[in-house]
Structures are given as structure tokens and as C-alpha cells.
Design a protein around this motif. Structure first.
Motif, mmCIF file in Angstrom:
data_model
loop_
_atom_site.group_PDB
_atom_site.id
_atom_site.type_symbol
_atom_site.label_atom_id
_atom_site.label_comp_id
_atom_site.label_asym_id
_atom_site.label_seq_id
_atom_site.Cartn_x
_atom_site.Cartn_y
_atom_site.Cartn_z
ATOM 1 N N GLU B 471 0.829 -1.215 0.000
ATOM 2 C CA GLU B 471 0.000 0.000 0.000
ATOM 3 C C GLU B 471 0.861 1.261 0.000
ATOM 4 N N GLY B 472 2.176 1.076 -0.071
ATOM 5 C CA GLY B 472 3.064 2.241 -0.078
ATOM 6 C C GLY B 472 3.322 2.817 1.304
ATOM 7 N N ARG B 473 3.104 2.011 2.337
ATOM 8 C CA ARG B 473 3.384 2.476 3.704
ATOM 9 C C ARG B 473 4.638 1.779 4.211
ATOM 10 N N TYR B 474 5.458 2.563 4.913
ATOM 11 C CA TYR B 474 6.741 2.028 5.381
ATOM 12 C C TYR B 474 6.706 1.856 6.896
ATOM 13 N N ILE B 475 6.532 0.620 7.326
ATOM 14 C CA ILE B 475 6.580 0.361 8.762
ATOM 15 C C ILE B 475 7.744 -0.571 9.052
ATOM 16 N N GLY B 476 8.307 -0.396 10.232
ATOM 17 C CA GLY B 476 9.473 -1.204 10.571
ATOM 18 C C GLY B 476 9.478 -1.561 12.042
ATOM 19 N N ILE B 477 10.215 -2.616 12.350
ATOM 20 C CA ILE B 477 10.325 -3.052 13.735
ATOM 21 C C ILE B 477 11.800 -3.040 14.108
#
Ligand code: FES
Ligand code: FES
Lengths: 158, 812
Positions: B471-477
Motif C-alpha cells: 500500500e506504499g506504507r513504510y513500517i518497521g520493527i
């Protein structure tokens, strides 16, 4: 240069001759001897430890001169409990461990007491925004939010 | 965001009614602090008190040609003006043995006021004492100093180069301290070790080589420093000082001012507005305040302004790490090489001298990982900045950032999940001694780690991350860990700071069955009055409200090295416990004697619900009865037993102890702006037996937010002339409530086998894992751009620039 002022703090009138340049926070601490109001920054109005209420409105007492409070009503943390009963905010801060060193606490209490009058049922985000002028270095704020929510609930029910 | 699969053990498993340890008992400190009755240093006054104000340097490096105090001396209300040249003949200077580490380093000589040259912007040059605070400020302003500017050196690497301007002329160069931490004591052993490490790096499947830079920042408390000194010809010096180590200050003041120590009393006010390490050094300003009180024969107070505070103290971190990590293809790390550089500033500061923080940081670098082969070397430089002063996560903050970031880079090269590489290298068998010689006593690192990944929902997150990316979202852990000192044993503190590490407490039982506990350290918000009362209550089976804890006054408390290194929960709590147990034994012996229970031993007695119970025959006496009998009616005591119920205990663990903490965070980055939001922050703690869960939760939350604030918001900035640009809270930005996320604290601890109650102190090291956790999460989110965070502070504009750069590269 001095000027005669009459400033009421927590319902007690202080009539003094003070230098024009005296800050309100110094008047409260040094002239009235009420040291619950603190000084945490070099009067840049940023830390919020000096927050009191003037005529019911939360203000930073380091950003005002004592002479500007002439004839006004000041409320400080020492006046928050009434008739020997703690204010719900004070109780909730204890229950939720919302203070560690306590240096920021009086300012936060005086700011929040007014805030809850205007917004008795705030969301967490609103509470967080209401605190941007009060830095707490110890708690990380979560317990403060919890305490304010508890106090707000009790105040609504009261 | 991710749904937490939490079954995490949040503590507060309801204790038995008579158990006080493990209970979120409401703090005893809070009533006075919420009603404005707290007495912090600036609230304490003495009759006839005068006010001291410093005149500080406007240059970072300059010769002092002339100090003209004549105008100031004539200002209304002024009682005295003093300069360094005058002071030099009146008191001794630094270094004094009690505040000098037992480590080889260049220790500059200095006085509380500069003599012929200034070495950082803000160094005190002169001071005014006046009747009134405003008058003292006015007079300090009109002191005129003639300077001859010298070239400044601000970059620690440049400072170490040959021919760099020297910060201290008495030394040949700016290398204040250098040490090899690994391989052994001799040069041959170290060389052999270095060779081994080089060989391991050569033959490794993957090697990561990276420079990590952590900026100057620290944990400035909301209350600044201050001192109030009173002098009496026959009683000597009474000094109230904002300090974490009143007993050390007392000895050091006696030395510097040539006063016999029995005539020096130091009181750390019981209310201190935060300390976090900043109030641990023996600073120069209080010395001058004490001296002036003696000289003038009247009380003198100095309350530091925020501007002074930010210019002179609270500055920590500030390290460079050139790190190499070698690993096998399965993720096992085989070797670590680190070349660290620390920036000590001018190094003029009692106890820490600006270099002890990077020193400990290098020693703690291996963290909780099993890294038998390391080659770690540190160099610390003098520069024209204020001396580094301690901040919690003492020296370790940059080291934690470097290694835990590098581990993610290793994982990337191996195509593994960083969490797996991390887990693979955690120490599984304790006790353990690191390659740098740091001893880890016990704990279950894997259990604590697994609790974290489960609570934060790592598996579910990876699925969600893939979906979000579409979806073009950048999430990271991001994850990071910290094996942190839990108290500092004498074994470490004697060589490091020339001071003992034991925890000390005096327990005094009153005939009325109430108890006083005396602690020689000096808390500043950690809640000792409550936690230590809970310990004594647990031991005696009485209510915490019947116990009062006194702290910080050298005339009534046993000697202690200070509130440092998370020692209260481990060392001081244990000292309280031991003192109580000795008194309990005594009470039991006397009760057995009175009741003619010939075979009874102290173990046959239980202290519970205000009673002393002989378990053998269920014979009870009230605690009060017994204390009254022993103290007020010392007749017919068993042979060899003295009257009274007063006991001082010194607790020292055989080996240094640690506490362990794992951090995980989930962040979303807006790739268009570089802005990022911390969606979730979770910690998993091994703090042993928790004395007061609510207090511990507060410690963790506060420390994590300090770490977040240090990483993202705060930075001490000097311009090219060494002028400090961040000496107020407008420019030195501390995170507000609206800037930070909730911090979820979970526990997976096991009781510590080395303390009487299984407790561990925690708090000091807690901000340490934060920068790597955040850096790892942002880098994880931005993997589609190949971005790796290596420099702090972590700011949106920098991230935005990195994204632009990456986009340009892919376009090209
Ligand atoms: S003292 Fe900081 S805002 Fe007033
Ligand atoms: S409790 Fe210490 S600053 Fe808020």
C-alpha cells in the motif's frame, strides 16, 4: 524603582513594595514564601514548573512581573487541597505514581486543574497536547496521563 | 498496528496480605510533593543568607589577560567579588585523591574559578556574593574580562591529531585517556588477541564495518544544581548540596577547603528534582559557595540557572565507534573490533573527569551477547567543550547504539531477520564474564527476549509489514537489549572511582515498635522512602507507614558512595534487609530466653502482622512488646546480648550483578517527508523480585522516554567558535507528552540469587537500548530504499535527505 502591590495568593492578600523588575514567580516564592511553585528554566517560559493560575487562568509565573499581578487573584499548588482534603488530581497522581522527583508536579497540577474545567472529558491525545508546556523529565508521562484520566472521571462524577 | 499476542507477565501478582515486597504501595513521598511542601534546594534558606552568582566565560578558548572587578565590587548590596587568581591562594585545587579514579589518565589541575585561561564557553571566571539575588546578578554582569582568543578545538578526532591546539598546556597532547579493554594486561597478550580477532574477521562469512556517531546529549533534570553553605567557627561547615553522593562530597570538601572532616556536614536535600547521574560528580561550584560562606561568616546560596546548567553539565554521550562485526553464515558472531573515540570536553570535573563515561561504555560494549573474541580500544580527547558529566546509561548509550545497529547490518547481509541473529548470540549460560572483563551474575536472557518478541507480535508484524508496503506504507520493527549494572560492586568501583561499592543502611527500632531506616545515599525521585520502607516492613511484619526512611545527611547516615548505578534495589535494599534480619535474630534470641524455650533458634520465629511468633508452639508476642522490652527494659538479657535495637549493615555482593532489559518498537515512516511515528514501544525486563511494580514501571517508562528524547529531540550544539547554541529549553528540546508514545512494560524476570530478597536494582541503564531500537526500526521500515541509520540524532530532515539520495540512485 519600587511599586506597592496587593496580590492575593490562595485567598491571602500580600501587600508589599516590590521592585518593578521582580518576577511574579519570585514574589510567590520569596515574598509570600510559597515554594511549591518552582523554577526550572531561565525564564524562557518553556518548562512549566512555575505554572500558577491568575484569575483562574493557568499562566507561567516566570513570564510575568509581580506588578502585573497587582490586584489579581493567584492560585498556587498550596491552595489546591481544600479543607484538609486533597484535590482529586492530587489523589490520582499518588495512586498512579504520576510523579517521581515531583519538581514538575505543582505546575502540571495547576495547568491541568484549569484544563479539566474547560475539557472535563478529554481524550488521551488532548491530555498530551494540554501538557506541551510542562516538561516532566522523570515519568515519561504515561502515569501522568493515567492520573489525569482518573481525576477527570472522578470530577465528572462529583 | 499489530495485534499484540500478549500473555506477558505483567507483575503485580497479588501478594499475600502480609507481603509488602511486590506490592504497588502508594508512595510516601507524594503527599508533600503534590501539595507544594517539598523542600528542594532552592526552597531551603538560612537567616542572613547571601546569594552567589558566577561570571562565566564568553569564549571557548582564550587567555585571560585581565579581570576587572572594581565596578562590580561597588555595586549596591555586594559583599564580595572573587576571581580565580585570588582563590588559588585560599583553597587547594583539583585533583584531590577522593575524587580521582584509580585509572591512568591526564588529570588537569584546576580551581573552581579559571586562573589564566578559559577552556570552554561557560567556564566560571569570577563570582559575586550579594545580599540580594538581583543585586548579585547585576554585579556579575559588570565584571570586565579581557580575553586573548586562542584557536579552538572541538572535534575529538582533530583534537587527537598532532599539532592540534592544546586544551591543557601542561600536557603534551589532547589524548586524555587511552585503553585496550580486551586480550589481557600485557602488550604481548593484547597483540596476540588483536591478531586472533583479525584472523577471525578475515575468515568470516560476512563482515560489517561501519562508523556510528552519537551526538552530545544527556539527561538534564528539571531541578538545576545548587548549594547552600553555612559556617560556624566551632561547628564547621554545613552544606546543603544537590548531590547523589553526599558522603563523598563531604570528604572532598574537607580536603579542598582544608577543614577536618568531622567538621563538615553535607546534606543532600531529601527532595531533589531529578538526578539521573548529573548530580553525581563533585562539581567545582559548591566548593566556592562553601568557601565564601566561611570567608564571609554568613550563609551563602547559589542556585544554578537553566542556562548555566545546559552550558556546563548534563552533556553526555558524544562518542564515535568504528565497529567491525564478523559472523558465520548461520548468524553466529565470531569477532567484534571497535575503535571508539570519546570527547571529554575540558575534563575538569571531580570523580568523572569527562572520560569515565566513555571508559565504562567501552567496557559494556559487548552487552548481553556471547562475544568471546573482541578487540576494543578507546581514546578520549580533550576539547574546548564543557566536561562530559554522567547521564543514566552512563557511557553505554552510544556503545549500545553501535553494536545493536551493527547486528541488524549483519542480519541484512545474511538475509536473516535481525531478531534471529540477536537471539542466536544472546548469552545463555550465566554467570558469564565478557571479553572486557564485566561480570554478569545471573538471569535468563532468552526468556526475557522471547517474552518481548511475543508481546510485540513479531511474526504477525512481518506479515503486516509486507501488506503495508504494497500500500506504499513504510513500517518497521526494531529491537535492542541491555545488560546493565545493577549496583556497582567494590570490585569495579574501587579501581574505577576510588570509592567503595557496598550498599549501607542503618535500621533503628523504636521502643514503640516503629522503625527508622537511614540511607547514606541521596535519591532524587526514585521513591526510596517507599521501597526501602516496604523492605523493612516485609522483614519485621509491620506496616510501611510505621517506617520512616531518612536519606542524604552525612551526620546521621552510614557511609555510602551515592545513589549511582541502579544500586538501591540491589545493594541498599539488601543492606536494609540484612540489618533487619540481624535485629530479628536478636529479638528471637531474647524472646526465646524470656520464654525459656531452650532449643529454639531464630529460624523458629516468624515476624508477621505485627507479631513475633514462635512457630514451634504457636506462642506470640507483639512486635511492640518485644521492642519495648529490649530497649526500655534491658533487664535479664541473655548472656552476651546487648540492649538496644540498632544495626548498621553493609551489603556487598560477591560478584557484580546486572539487570537485563529488552526493547522493541514499531515505527511508521512517511517517505514523502521523513517524518516518523513510534506506533508501539514495549520492554521486557528481568529485574529479579520487584519491590514495587508501579515504581519500577515508572522508572522504565521515564528512562525510555529519556532515551527517545535523547535520540530524536535533544542535541547540544556548538558553533565553529565553540559558542554553545543550546543553552535554553527553546533550543535544547526535550520531548513533551505529545511527542512520545505509551511505553508498555512487561516482566519475565527470575529472582536474583545473590541478594537476600531476590531483588535487582534497575533504572540506570534503561535508556541504553533505546537509540538502537529506534534506529533499527526506522532502517527496517526503509529497507526498500536500502537506508541504514548510523548517526544520531535521528531527525526527519536527515531521513528525508537519505530517501531523496536513495531515490536519485535508483533513478540513475
Ligand atoms: S520557570 Fe520554566 S516556564 Fe517558568
Ligand atoms: S516527576 Fe520529575 S520532572 Fe516530573
Amino acid at each position: 524603582m519600587n511599586k506597592d502591590v496587593k496580590i492575593s495568593i490562595n485567598g491571602v492578600a500580600y501587600e508589599k513594595s516590590v521592585p518593578l523588575r521582580m518576577l511574579l514567580v519570585d514574589f510567590i516564592r520569596d515574598e509570600a514564601g510559597l515554594t511549591g511553585t518552582h523554577i526550572g528554566c531561565t525564564y524562557e517560559g518553556r518548562c512549566g514548573t512555575c505554572t500558577v493560575q491568575m484569575d483562574g487562568e493557568a499562566v507561567k509565573s516566570c513570564m510575568l512581573l509581580a506588578v502585573q499581578a497587582d490586584g489579581r487573584e493567584i492560585a498556587t499548588v498550596e491552595g489546591l487541597a481544600s479543607n484538609g482534603r486533597l484535590h482529586p488530581l492530587q489523589e490520582a497522581f499518588n495512586e498512579h505514581h504520576a510523579l517521581q522527583c515531583g519538581f514538575c508536579t505543582p505546575g502540571i497540577l495547576m495547568n491541568t486543574e484549569e484544563f479539566l474545567k474547560e475539557n472535563p472529558d478529554p481524550s488521551e491525545a488532548e491530555i498530551r497536547r494540554s501538557l506541551v508546556g510542562n516538561i516532566c523529565r522523570c515519568t515519561g508521562y504515561d502515569h501522568i496521563i493515567d492520573a489525569i484520566q482518573t481525576a477527570a472521571k472522578r470530577l465528572r462524577q462529583a | 498496528m499489530t495485534t499484540s499476542e500478549s500473555s506477558a507477565t505483567t507483575v503485580s501478582s497479588a501478594p499475600e496480605s502480609s507481603d509488602w515486597v511486590g506490592r504497588s504501595f502508594k508512595r510516601k513521598e507524594d503527599h508533600r510533593l503534590t501539595t507544594g511542601k517539598g523542600q528542594y534546594l532552592a526552597d531551603i534558606a538560612a537567616p542572613g543568607m547571601a546569594h552567589l552568582v558566577f561570571h562565566r566565560s564568553t569564549h571557548a578558548h582564550a587567555l585571560i589577560k585581565k579581570v576587572d572587578t572594581s565596578k562590580a565590587a561597588k555595586m549596591p548590596g555586594v559583599l564580595a567579588v572573587i576571581t580565580g587568581a585570588e582563590l588559588k591562594d585560599q583553597i587547594l585545587g583539583f585533583p584531590q585523591p577522593v575524587v580521582v579514579p584509580a585509572l591512568e589518565a591526564k588529570y588537569p589541575t584546576f580551581w573552581p574559578l579559571a586562573l589564566d585561561k578559559v577552556k570552554f564557553h561557560g567556564e566560571p571566571i569570577a563570582a559575586v556574593v550579594a545580599v540580594d539575588k538581583y543585586q548579585a546578578e547585576d554585579a556579575a554582569l559588570v565584571i570586565e574580562v579581557e580575553y586573548e582568543p586562542l584557536p579552538v578545538v572541538l572535534d575529538p578526532e582533530k583534537a587527537l591529531e598532532a599539532g592540534a591546539p592544546r586544551v591543557h598546556e601542561i600536557f603534551d597532547d589532547n589524548e586524555m585517556f587511552a585503553l585496550t579493554f580486551t586480550g589481557g594486561q600485557t602488550q604481548e597478550e593484547q597483540d596476540a588477541n588483536d591478531k586472533d580477532v583479525e584472523a577471525l574477521i578475515q575468515e568470516a562469512d560476512v563482515v560489517v564495518k561501519q562508523r556510528f556517531r552519537v551526538h552530545r546529549t544527556g539527561v538534564t533534570p528539571m531541578e538545576t544544581r545548587g548549594a547552600l553553605a553555612q559556617w560556624d567557627e566551632s561547628d564547621g561547615l554545613l552544606a546543603h548540596v544537590t548531590t547523589q553522593r553526599p558522603h563523598i562530597d563531604r570528604l572532598a570538601l574537607a580536603d579542598m577547603l582544608s577543614i577536618p572532616p568531622q567538621m563538615v556536614q553535607v546534606i543532600a536535600p531529601r527532595d531533589q528534582g531529578g538526578e539521573f547521574g548529573v548530580k553525581a560528580p563533585f562539581y567545582r561550584e559548591p566548593i566556592l559557595v562553601c568557601h565564601m560562606a566561611r570567608k564571609l561568616g554568613r550563609p551563602v546560596r547559589w542556585v544554578e540557572t537553566r542556562e548555566e546548567h545546559l552550558m556546563c553539565v548534563s552533556q553526555e554521550r558524544d562518542q564515535i565507534h568504528d565497529i567491525e562485526v564478523a559472523a558465520k553464515s548461520d548468524g553466529t558472531i565470531t569477532a567484534v573490533r571497535d575503535r571508539a573515540i570519546g570527547d571529554a570536553g575540558d575534563g575538569c570535573e571531580g570523580v568523572y573527569w569527562g572520560f569515565l563515561m566513555p571508559f565504562l561504555g567501552a567496557a559494556l560494549l559487548p552487552n548481553a551477547y556471547d562475544l568471546p573474541k573482541c578487540d576494543i580500544k578507546l581514546r578520549v580527547a580533550f576539547t574546548n567543550k564543557s566536561a562530559l558529566s554522567p547521564a543514566r546509561s552512563f557511557g553505554a548509550f552510544p556503545a549500545r547504539f553501535a553494536l545493536d545497529r551493527a547486528i541488524d547490518l549483519v542480519a541484512r547481509k545474511l538475509g536473516m531477520d535481525p531478531a534471529d541473529v540477536r537471539r542466536k548470540n544472546l548469552i545463555t549460560e550465566l554467570p558469564y564474564t565478557s571479553a572486557t572483563g564485566v561480570h554478569y551474575d545471573s538471569g535468563d536472557f532468552l526468556k526475557t527476549w522471547d517474552n518481548l518478541t511475543k508481546t510485540i507480535g513479531l511474526t504477525a508484524f512481518r506479515k503486516e509489514q509486507a501488506k503495508a508496503l504494497k500500500e506504499g506504507r513504510y513500517i518497521g520493527i526494531g529491537f535492542a537489549v541491555g545488560a546493565e549494572l545493577s549496583g556497582v560492586a567494590s570490585e569495579v568501583l574501587v579501581p574505577m572511582e576510588n570509592q567503595p561499592g557496598y550498599g549501607a543502611a542503618t535500621v533503628r527500632v523504636d521502643p514503640r515498635g516503629t522503625v527508622l531506616v537511614f540511607e547514606g545515599d541521596a535519591p532524587g525521585g526514585q521513591g526510596h522512602e517507599t521501597s526501602l520502607a516496604q523492605i523493612a516492613a516485609q522483614e519485621f511484619g509491620i506496616h510501611p507507614n510505621d517506617i520512616v526512611v531518612k536519606t542524604g545527611d552525612t551526620s546521621i547516615t552510614p557511609f555510602g558512595s551515592g545513589t549511582i548505578g541502579a544500586r538501591a534495589g540491589s545493594y541498599t535494599a539488601s543492606a536494609v534487609s540484612i540489618a533487619c534480619r540481624r535485629l530479628k535474630d536478636k529479638i528471637a534470641v531474647i524472646m526465646a530466653h524470656d520464654l525459656k524455650l531452650e532449643d529454639a533458634t531464630p529460624e523458629d520465629f516468624e515476624f508477621k502482622n505485627g507479631e513475633v511468633i514462635y512457630k514451634g508452639g504457636n506462642i506470640r508476642k507483639t512486635f511492640v512488646e518485644m521492642t519495648n522490652r529490649i530497649i526500655m527494659m534491658p533487664l535479664d538479657l541473655p548472656e552476651g546480648v546487648d540492649a538496644g535495637l540498632d544495626e548498621t549493615a553493609f551489603f556487598e555482593a560477591d560478584k557484580p550483578m546486572i539487570c537485563f532489559s529488552c526493547h522493541g518498537t514499531i515505527i511508521e515512516v512517511d517517505a514523502d517527508t521523513g517524518q516518523f511515528e513510534i506506533k508501539k514501544y514495549v520492554t521486557s525486563e528481568d529485574a529479579g523480585t520487584v519491590i514495587n511494580p508501579l515504581i519500577v514501571e515508572g522508572q522504565v517508562q521515564g528512562a525510555v522516554v529519556q532515551g527517545i528524547s535523547n535520540t530524536i529531540f535533544e542535541e547540544f550544539v556548538y558553533d565553529e567558535n565553540g559558542q554553545q547554541l543550546t543553552a535554553d529549553f527553546e533550543n535544547y528540546q526535550i520531548a513533551s507528552a505529545a511527542d512520545v508514545p505509551r511505553v508498555m512494560v512487561t516482566h519475565a524476570g527470575v529472582p536474583c540469587p545473590h541478594t537476600p530478597l531476590g531483588t535487582r536494582g534497575l533504572g540506570e541503564g534503561l535508556p541504553g537500548p533505546v537509540p538502537a531500537a529506534l534506529g533499527n526500526a526506522v532502517s527496517d521500515a526503509l529497507q526498500p530504499f536500502g537506508i541504514e541509520i548510523t548517526d544520531l540524532p535521528l531527525r526527519a530532515n536527515k531521513i528525508w535527505a537519505m530517501i531523496q539520495e536513495a531515490k536519485k540512485k535508483t533513478a540513475a
